[in-house]
Design an enzyme around this catalytic site. Structure first.
Site, PDB file in Angstrom:
ATOM      1  N   LYS A 103      40.708  40.304  26.947  1.00 39.22           N
ATOM      2  CA  LYS A 103      41.764  39.160  27.856  1.00 39.22           C
ATOM      3  C   LYS A 103      43.034  40.734  27.097  1.00 39.22           C
ATOM      4  O   LYS A 103      43.277  40.021  26.372  1.00 39.22           O
ATOM      5  CB  LYS A 103      41.635  38.353  28.018  1.00 39.22           C
ATOM      6  N   SER A 123      42.547  31.832  33.598  1.00 36.68           N
ATOM      7  CA  SER A 123      43.488  32.766  34.195  1.00 36.68           C
ATOM      8  C   SER A 123      42.817  34.317  33.218  1.00 36.68           C
ATOM      9  O   SER A 123      42.928  35.160  33.016  1.00 36.68           O
ATOM     10  CB  SER A 123      44.708  32.674  33.173  1.00 36.68           C
ATOM     11  N   SER A 125      40.341  28.326  31.833  1.00 40.61           N
ATOM     12  CA  SER A 125      40.050  29.396  31.754  1.00 40.61           C
ATOM     13  C   SER A 125      39.426  30.351  31.734  1.00 40.61           C
ATOM     14  O   SER A 125      39.286  31.844  31.841  1.00 40.61           O
ATOM     15  CB  SER A 125      41.493  29.769  31.016  1.00 40.61           C
TER      16      SER A 125
END
Length: 543
Positions: A186, A258, A282
Site C-alpha cells: 500500500k 482504503s 480498511s
C-alpha cells in the site's frame, strides 16, 4: 517521517535556530491561528531562553503507547510465559509441501495460484522467480489502466530482487515460503527511490528514501516487491488523485477502502499478495468487497515504521491474500517487536493446518452466516451463540490524525467559508457541513481526549468479559468499529457467491474475530474451513 523532518534533523544547530525563527515569523503572518501552540514554540511551559521545539512531521510517536491487552504489558508477558510449551517468543517456520502433479504453464493459471503453491514451484525448481515476476509485471501493467490499483510499478527493483532470488536458489539458499514471491504494498509505506504519495495530489512528489520496516522484513524473507498499490486519499475510501480503484469482480464498483489497491491487485492476479493497513475497517472492508482472505492482526504485532500515521493507537498492518494459509505465511515473516515502533511486541504464533476443534471455544453473533457456522459444526466445532458485545467509540482517530497531520494542516490557507445548507435540500437529513480533513480533532480539549481514553479502557475490559472463555467468534458485520477500538484480530473468509442484483456472482465473505493475540487460532480455523470448501479458489474473469 517526512522528507521535511529528515532535512530538519540533518541541518546544524545554528541553522536550526535560524529556521525556527523564520518559521515563527511566518506563523505571525498567517499560520498561527490553525497551527498548534507547540508548533509555534509558544507553549506556556517554554521560557524565551529555552531552545525552540523540534518540528514534528507525520511519523514521530507519542511517549504514551496503546496496549491492546487491558491488563497491561507486564501481565500479558507473564500470561504468555506461564504454561508455555517452550519459548513463547520463538519463531516457528511453516513448512511447504512438495509440488505434486503436472506443472502449470499457462501464465494466467500461474498468476492465480496461492502463495504456498507458488512457493513449492519455486523451491522445487519448477518455476523461476524471474519468470514469475515477469508474469505479474505484465498483468499489473495490462490491468492497472482499468483497475487503477497501482501508484508506482517498480519494474527495476522487481527485476533486481527476482534476479537475486534466483541467484540465491542456485546457491542452495532458499529463504523460506516467500522466496521469489512478487507482492505489492500500500502506498502509505516508504520505499527507497519511489514516491510515497499517501493517495494525495499534494504528496505526489514526496520521496522518503528508506524502506519501511515491513518492506525490509519481506525483502529479508526473499519476497519481490513489484508495485506500490493505491490507497484512498490519506487512507480514506477508494478514491485517490488518479480516480477510483475498481473491484475486479465488477469494474463498475469501487474496491472499497482504503487498502483498495492491495485488494484489487491481489484479487485480479496482478500480485501474489498485498500488504494493507487498517485503522477502522480498511483491510476488512476491501477484502470482503473483493472476495479475499485477509488478516487484520492484533494491534501491535507488526511494525508500522515507515508508514503514514492516522492513529498511533489504532493503525495496524496486515496481509491480503487469496487463501488463509497465505496470510499465515506472510504474517509469520513480518510480525514481531521493532524498536522503531514502540507499540510493537512479540507474541507466540503457531499456525496449525489441522486444528483440534474440540479444544476451541467458538462463538457466533446473531448476524453470523448460518452456512458458515454449520460448516464449522461439520468440521467438529461446537459454535455457541454469544451475548451481544457492547458498542463504543472514542475520539482517538480524530485527535491523533489531527496531531499527525498538524505539519500539513497548519501550513495550508484557511478554507473558504461554506454557505449554510439549503433547508429544502437537507430536509429529513442532518444539515451538517463536512469539515475539512484533520481539523475537527484540533478542537478537542486535552482533558476530553484523556477522558475518552479512560472510557475506551473500560470498553476494552467490558469486551474482555464478554469474550471470556471464547477463542473467537463469527460475525456477519465484522464489528470493525468496536474491534479496532479494542485491538482484536480478525480474518476475512469467503463463504459463498452473491445473488444480489447489484453484485451478482461476486464472492460474499464473513469475519472471524479472535481473542487478543489469538491470530494463529483464527487463521487455523479459517484455513480448516477452506480445506473443506472451494469458495476461495474462484477468481474474476478479466478477459
Amino acid at each position: 517521517m517526512t522528507r521535511r523532518c529528515e532535512e530538519a534533523n540533518e541541518i546544524g544547530r545554528r541553522d536550526f535556530f535560524k529556521l525556527a525563527a523564520v518559521a515563527a515569523a511566518s506563523s505571525a503572518i498567517g499560520c498561527s491561528p490553525r497551527g498548534s501552540k507547540e508548533r509555534d514554540g509558544l507553549s506556556s511551559q517554554t521560557s524565551p531562553e529555552e531552545a525552540p521545539l523540534i518540528p514534528l512531521g507525520n511519523g514521530e510517536p507519542p511517549a504514551i503507547q496503546f496496549q491492546a491487552y487491558p491488563g497491561g504489558t507486564g501481565s500479558l508477558i507473564e500470561k504468555l510465559w506461564v504454561g508455555a510449551d517452550g519459548n513463547p517468543f520463538e519463531s516457528y517456520p511453516i513448512g511447504i509441501p512438495e509440488w505434486e502433479g503436472e506443472v502449470p504453464s499457462n501464465p494466467e493459471e500461474i498468476a492465480f495460484l496461492p502463495v504456498h503453491r507458488l512457493s513449492a514451484l519455486i523451491r522445487d525448481r519448477h518455476l523461476s522467480p524471474i519468470d514469475l515476476t515477469e508474469i505479474y509485471l505484465d498483468r499489473i501493467k495490462r490491468f492497472d489502466p482499468v483497475l487503477l490499483c497501482a501508484v508506482t510499478i517498480l519494474e527495476g527493483r522487481a527485476r533486481e530482487e527476482a534476479q537475486q532470488a534466483e541467484i540465491d536458489l542456485q546457491a542452495g539458499n532458499w529463504r523460506g515460503p516467500l522466496h521469489g514471491i512478487p507482492y505489492g504494498i500500500k502506498d502509505l509505506f516508504s520505499v527507497a527511490g519511489a514516491p510515497t504519495t499517501w493517495g494525495s495530489e499534494d504528496f505526489q512528489d514526496q520521496i522518503i528514501d528508506e524502506d519501511a520496516e515491513v518492506a525490509l522484513r519481506l525483502r529479508e524473507a526473499g519476497a519481490v516487491l513489484i508495485a506500490k498499490l493505491a490507497t484512498g486519499r490519506f487512507a480514506s475510501g477508494d478514491n485517490w488523485y488518479r480516480g477510483q480503484t475498481k473491484n475486479p469482480w465488477n469494474i463498475e464498483q469501487g474496491s472499497s477502502g482504503s487498502s483498495a489497491g492491495p485488494a484489487s491487485a491481489t484479487a485480479a492476479g496482478c500480485v501474489a499478495f498485498g500488504i494493507g493497513t487498517e485503522t477502522q475497517g480498511s483491510i476488512v472492508s476491501p477484502a470482503r468487497r473483493c472476495g479475499l482472505s485477509a488478516l487484520r492482526p492484533t494491534f501491535g504485532r507488526i511494525s508500522r515504521y515507515g508508514g503514514m500515521v492516522l492513529s498511533w493507537s489504532m493503525d495496524k498492518i496486515g496481509p491480503m491474500c487469496r487463501t488463509i494459509e497465505d496470510c499465515a505465511l506472510v504474517f509469520n515473516a513480518i510480525h514481531g517487536a521493532d524498536e522503531k515502533d514502540p507499540s510493537t511486541l512479540t507474541a507466540p504464533f503457531r499456525f496449525e493446518r489441522a486444528p483440534d476443534f474440540s479444544a476451541l471455544r467458538i462463538g457466533f453473533t446473531k448476524d453470523a452466516p448460518e452456512a458458515f457456522v454449520d460448516k464449522l459444526r461439520e468440521l467438529g466445532a461446537d459454535p455457541i451463540s454469544m451475548v451481544e458485545l457492547p458498542d463504543g467509540n472514542s475520539n482517538s482517530l480524530g485527535v491523533e490524525s489531527a496531531a499527525a497531520f498538524d505539519f500539513w494542516v497548519s501550513t495550508r490557507p484557511e478554507p473558504e467559508p461554506q454557505p449554510e445548507p439549503d433547508p429544502v435540500a437537507t430536509e429529513g437529513r442532518r444539515g451538517r457541513r463536512r469539515r475539512p480533513r484533520f481539523t475537527s480533532g484540533r478542537e478537542v480539549l486535552a482533558l476530553d481526549y484523556v477522558q475518552s481514553q479512560r472510557r475506551r479502557h473500560l470498553l476494552m475490559k467490558e469486551v474482555a468479559q464478554g469474550m471470556e472463555g471464547f477463542d473467537m467468534f463469527v460475525t456477519g458485520s465484522g464489528q470493525v468499529r468496536l474491534t479496532n477500538q479494542t485491538g482484536h484480530p480478525a480474518v476475512v473468509v469467503p463463504y459463498g457467491i452473491s445473488d444480489d442484483e447489484d453484485s451478482p456472482q461476486q464472492p460474499v465473505c464473513t469475519t472471524i474475530v479472535g481473542a487478543l493475540f489469538a491470530d494463529d487460532k483464527i487463521l487455523s480455523v479459517a484455513h480448516a474451513y477452506q480445506v473443506a470448501t472451494e469458495w476461495h479458489l474462484r477468481h474474476p474473469d478479466l478477459a
